[in-house]
Design a protein around this motif. Structure first.
Motif, PDB file in Angstrom:
ATOM      1  N   LYS A 179       0.835  -1.219   0.000  1.00 35.49           N
ATOM      2  CA  LYS A 179       0.000   0.000   0.000  1.00 35.49           C
ATOM      3  C   LYS A 179       0.864   1.261   0.000  1.00 35.49           C
ATOM      4  O   LYS A 179       0.368   2.372  -0.210  1.00 35.49           O
ATOM      5  CB  LYS A 179      -0.915   0.032   1.237  1.00 35.49           C
ATOM      6  N   ASP A 180       2.174   1.106   0.263  1.00 35.98           N
ATOM      7  CA  ASP A 180       3.080   2.266   0.276  1.00 35.98           C
ATOM      8  C   ASP A 180       3.128   2.941  -1.088  1.00 35.98           C
ATOM      9  O   ASP A 180       3.017   2.277  -2.120  1.00 35.98           O
ATOM     10  CB  ASP A 180       4.523   1.823   0.590  1.00 35.98           C
ATOM     11  N   GLN A 181       3.368   4.261  -1.057  1.00 35.97           N
ATOM     12  CA  GLN A 181       3.655   4.956  -2.318  1.00 35.97           C
ATOM     13  C   GLN A 181       5.147   4.791  -2.625  1.00 35.97           C
ATOM     14  O   GLN A 181       5.970   4.835  -1.716  1.00 35.97           O
ATOM     15  CB  GLN A 181       3.331   6.450  -2.183  1.00 35.97           C
ATOM     16  N   GLY A 182       5.484   4.567  -3.887  1.00 33.74           N
ATOM     17  CA  GLY A 182       6.889   4.490  -4.290  1.00 33.74           C
ATOM     18  C   GLY A 182       7.238   3.164  -4.932  1.00 33.74           C
ATOM     19  O   GLY A 182       6.353   2.371  -5.270  1.00 33.74           O
ATOM     20  N   ILE A 183       8.535   2.940  -5.118  1.00 32.07           N
ATOM     21  CA  ILE A 183       8.990   1.680  -5.736  1.00 32.07           C
ATOM     22  C   ILE A 183       8.766   0.547  -4.728  1.00 32.07           C
ATOM     23  O   ILE A 183       9.296   0.578  -3.617  1.00 32.07           O
ATOM     24  CB  ILE A 183      10.484   1.765  -6.128  1.00 32.07           C
ATOM     25  N   LEU A 184       7.953  -0.429  -5.125  1.00 32.61           N
ATOM     26  CA  LEU A 184       7.667  -1.545  -4.218  1.00 32.61           C
ATOM     27  C   LEU A 184       8.719  -2.637  -4.358  1.00 32.61           C
ATOM     28  O   LEU A 184       9.074  -3.293  -3.380  1.00 32.61           O
ATOM     29  CB  LEU A 184       6.266  -2.106  -4.471  1.00 32.61           C
ATOM     30  N   SER A 185       9.210  -2.851  -5.574  1.00 37.52           N
ATOM     31  CA  SER A 185      10.296  -3.831  -5.755  1.00 37.52           C
ATOM     32  C   SER A 185      10.895  -3.683  -7.143  1.00 37.52           C
ATOM     33  O   SER A 185      10.257  -3.151  -8.053  1.00 37.52           O
ATOM     34  CB  SER A 185       9.786  -5.266  -5.582  1.00 37.52           C
ATOM     35  N   SER A 186      12.124  -4.167  -7.268  1.00 39.20           N
ATOM     36  CA  SER A 186      12.720  -4.278  -8.608  1.00 39.20           C
ATOM     37  C   SER A 186      13.389  -5.642  -8.710  1.00 39.20           C
ATOM     38  O   SER A 186      13.814  -6.219  -7.706  1.00 39.20           O
ATOM     39  CB  SER A 186      13.699  -3.138  -8.881  1.00 39.20           C
ATOM     40  N   HIS A 187      13.488  -6.137  -9.933  1.00 39.36           N
ATOM     41  CA  HIS A 187      13.941  -7.516 -10.167  1.00 39.36           C
ATOM     42  C   HIS A 187      14.882  -7.516 -11.361  1.00 39.36           C
ATOM     43  O   HIS A 187      14.465  -7.198 -12.479  1.00 39.36           O
ATOM     44  CB  HIS A 187      12.719  -8.419 -10.423  1.00 39.36           C
ATOM     45  N   LEU A 188      16.148  -7.832 -11.113  1.00 44.35           N
ATOM     46  CA  LEU A 188      17.158  -7.772 -12.173  1.00 44.35           C
ATOM     47  C   LEU A 188      17.661  -9.164 -12.528  1.00 44.35           C
ATOM     48  O   LEU A 188      17.823 -10.013 -11.646  1.00 44.35           O
ATOM     49  CB  LEU A 188      18.360  -6.928 -11.717  1.00 44.35           C
ATOM     50  N   HIS A 189      17.927  -9.368 -13.813  1.00 43.38           N
ATOM     51  CA  HIS A 189      18.488 -10.640 -14.277  1.00 43.38           C
ATOM     52  C   HIS A 189      19.496 -10.382 -15.381  1.00 43.38           C
ATOM     53  O   HIS A 189      19.376  -9.410 -16.126  1.00 43.38           O
ATOM     54  CB  HIS A 189      17.398 -11.543 -14.862  1.00 43.38           C
ATOM     55  N   SER A 190      20.441 -11.309 -15.520  1.00 40.77           N
ATOM     56  CA  SER A 190      21.302 -11.302 -16.706  1.00 40.77           C
ATOM     57  C   SER A 190      21.731 -12.729 -17.013  1.00 40.77           C
ATOM     58  O   SER A 190      21.703 -13.598 -16.137  1.00 40.77           O
ATOM     59  CB  SER A 190      22.527 -10.403 -16.494  1.00 40.77           C
ATOM     60  N   ASP A 191      22.088 -12.940 -18.270  1.00 38.79           N
ATOM     61  CA  ASP A 191      22.622 -14.243 -18.671  1.00 38.79           C
ATOM     62  C   ASP A 191      23.638 -13.984 -19.776  1.00 38.79           C
ATOM     63  O   ASP A 191      23.280 -13.785 -20.942  1.00 38.79           O
ATOM     64  CB  ASP A 191      21.490 -15.161 -19.165  1.00 38.79           C
ATOM     65  N   GLY A 192      24.906 -13.970 -19.385  1.00 36.51           N
ATOM     66  CA  GLY A 192      26.000 -13.585 -20.273  1.00 36.51           C
ATOM     67  C   GLY A 192      26.271 -14.563 -21.409  1.00 36.51           C
ATOM     68  O   GLY A 192      27.068 -14.257 -22.298  1.00 36.51           O
ATOM     69  N   ARG A 300      -2.206   9.743 -17.857  1.00 38.68           N
ATOM     70  CA  ARG A 300      -2.646   8.347 -17.910  1.00 38.68           C
ATOM     71  C   ARG A 300      -2.217   7.562 -16.672  1.00 38.68           C
ATOM     72  O   ARG A 300      -2.482   6.369 -16.563  1.00 38.68           O
ATOM     73  CB  ARG A 300      -2.143   7.688 -19.197  1.00 38.68           C
ATOM     74  N   ILE A 301      -1.525   8.260 -15.748  1.00 44.50           N
ATOM     75  CA  ILE A 301      -1.140   7.617 -14.485  1.00 44.50           C
ATOM     76  C   ILE A 301      -1.670   8.484 -13.347  1.00 44.50           C
ATOM     77  O   ILE A 301      -1.461   9.699 -13.347  1.00 44.50           O
ATOM     78  CB  ILE A 301       0.392   7.489 -14.346  1.00 44.50           C
ATOM     79  N   ALA A 302      -2.360   7.850 -12.389  1.00 41.59           N
ATOM     80  CA  ALA A 302      -2.917   8.606 -11.255  1.00 41.59           C
ATOM     81  C   ALA A 302      -2.268   8.117  -9.963  1.00 41.59           C
ATOM     82  O   ALA A 302      -1.793   6.979  -9.879  1.00 41.59           O
ATOM     83  CB  ALA A 302      -4.423   8.406 -11.189  1.00 41.59           C
ATOM     84  N   ARG A 303      -2.275   8.994  -8.972  1.00 36.20           N
ATOM     85  CA  ARG A 303      -1.742   8.669  -7.646  1.00 36.20           C
ATOM     86  C   ARG A 303      -2.377   7.366  -7.143  1.00 36.20           C
ATOM     87  O   ARG A 303      -3.597   7.195  -7.208  1.00 36.20           O
ATOM     88  CB  ARG A 303      -2.054   9.844  -6.709  1.00 36.20           C
ATOM     89  N   GLY A 304      -1.532   6.446  -6.683  1.00 34.24           N
ATOM     90  CA  GLY A 304      -2.038   5.167  -6.149  1.00 34.24           C
ATOM     91  C   GLY A 304      -2.048   4.039  -7.165  1.00 34.24           C
ATOM     92  O   GLY A 304      -2.182   2.870  -6.804  1.00 34.24           O
ATOM     93  N   ASP A 305      -1.877   4.395  -8.461  1.00 36.86           N
ATOM     94  CA  ASP A 305      -1.856   3.372  -9.515  1.00 36.86           C
ATOM     95  C   ASP A 305      -0.648   2.443  -9.376  1.00 36.86           C
ATOM     96  O   ASP A 305       0.435   2.885  -8.984  1.00 36.86           O
ATOM     97  CB  ASP A 305      -1.735   4.036 -10.904  1.00 36.86           C
ATOM     98  N   ILE A 306      -0.843   1.183  -9.784  1.00 39.31           N
ATOM     99  CA  ILE A 306       0.290   0.257  -9.893  1.00 39.31           C
ATOM    100  C   ILE A 306       0.861   0.372 -11.310  1.00 39.31           C
ATOM    101  O   ILE A 306       0.154   0.147 -12.295  1.00 39.31           O
ATOM    102  CB  ILE A 306      -0.149  -1.200  -9.594  1.00 39.31           C
TER     103      ILE A 306
END
Ligand code: UT7
Length: 325
Positions: A179-192, A300-306
């Motif tokens: 329910k927090d405002q802001g970045i909830l998570s990020s997910h990084l991957h690589s395959d060299g 096209r983006i409103a406060r609270g949107d995911i």
């Protein structure tokens, strides 16, 4: 211990003045407007002027983002700049932007993850904010891909463009829930292991030259759809959300067909997907912030949107970032 979230407090973008249409590309290589539109969705691209550098585009985008956030350069603790087309081999383009903004404190560095660069930069900046090490961070994606294109290779030169986009992340409170405002998570991957499918055939240590972009497009396409759908699903699952909760997807803009196939896999309505590839082409690390700024401008983006950001690029690298706006 106090917990923080990174809130997007401002954003801005910049595109070089010169526009090259598909029709104009017909004079450069053996291609057609119809082929480019049908296979990619691209109609035009912006190309930096002679002497206009990646840092020049980045500075303009950054100034707009700072003004949107109501901050000045010296409020910023850190600049993280994503690019694969730096002004110089060293120092970083981020430090050039720092100087040009008149910022005399804090730190600045580049990250290199090609088209996933903005997601990598955002994830890095978010970790500084969450750790309480930075209150305001400028995150920039800026590219002059026109400089590493082989303008005789029709399979690549029609696909890319130049541009820059930036966001300011500012520390806000966190309760640790979705329910927090802001970045909830990020997910990084690589395959060299996939280096040879998308790379530049030059470099400081190997050829002492810049080289040109090379791509096996069909194979990249196949991997892109699978990896992008899975990394968006990963972000939703991590936060206990479903496709139905998503208000807006802001994908890396490489090819309209990749965007369509990915959202079909995720069962997300096309009306919830930002598409700017027709105007900007593929601007690598700049494409997500460029699209984000358009979506914000168009309300096209409103406060609270995911909002979900996702990208895939050379390396391979790929990642996603889920934000409650
Ligand atoms: O941002 C990093 C990630 N990058 C990407 O996601 C790019 C992923 N790949 C793609 O977007 C697509 O694979 C491309 C747009 C690069 C190519 O589309 P495709 O449908 O995979 O086409 P193809 O490579 O299979 O080429 C089909 C035909 C070929 O001719 P033949 O062998 O069938 O006679 C190509 O030589 O189209 C030809 N072709 C062109 N024709 C006109 C390739 N480039 C062009 C061109 N104009 N510019």
């Amino acid at each position: 211990m106090t917990a923080f979230r990174s809130i997007v407090s401002g954003c801005g973008s910049y595109l070089p003045e010169k526009i090259v249409t598909n029709k104009q590309m017909e004079d450069i290589v053996d291609t057609t407007d119809e082929w480019i539109i049908e296979r990619t969705g691209i109609k035009q691209r912006h190309i930096a002027a002679d002497g206009e550098l990646t840092s020049d585009l980045a500075v303009k985008a950054a100034q707009r983002a700072l003004s949107d956030a109501g901050l000045s350069a010296n409020d910023i603790d850190l600049i993280v700049l994503a690019t694969s087309t730096p002004d110089q081999t060293f120092p970083s383009t981020a430090t050039r932007v720092q100087a040009a903004l008149g910022m005399t404190r804090g730190a600045a560095f580049d990250v290199q993850a090609v088209c996933s660069g903005f997601i990598y930069a955002l994830a890095t900046a978010d970790n500084f904010v969450r750790a309480g090490q930075a209150q305001h961070v400028l995150v920039i994606g800026a590219e002059t891909f026109s400089r590493i294109l082989d303008w005789k290779d029709r399979t690549t030169c029609v696909l890319f463009g130049d541009g820059a986009g930036a966001v300011v992340l500012s520390a806000g409170p966190s309760t640790g829930t979705n329910k927090d405002q802001g970045i909830l998570s990020s997910h990084l991957h690589s395959d060299g292991r996939y280096n040879e499918l998308l790379y530049v055939d030059g470099g400081v240590s190997s050829t002492q030259s810049t080289g040109f972009l090379r791509m096996k497009g069909k194979e990249v396409f196949r991997h892109a759809v699978v990896n992008l759908a899975s990394v968006v699903k990963e972000a939703l699952d991590f936060n206990g959300l479903t496709s139905d909760d998503v208000a807006m997807v802001i994908p890396h803009q490489a090819n309209k067909r990749i965007l369509d196939a990915t959202i079909r896999k995720l069962k997300i309505s096309p009306s919830k997907v930002a598409i700017t590839v027709e105007k900007h082409a593929n601007t690598s690390a700049a494409s997500i912030p460029l699209a984000l700024v358009e979506m914000v401008k168009e309300n096209r983006i409103a406060r609270g949107d995911i909002v979900v950001l996702e990208a895939m690029g050379g390396g391979f690298t790929w990642g996603s970032c889920l934000i409650r706006w």
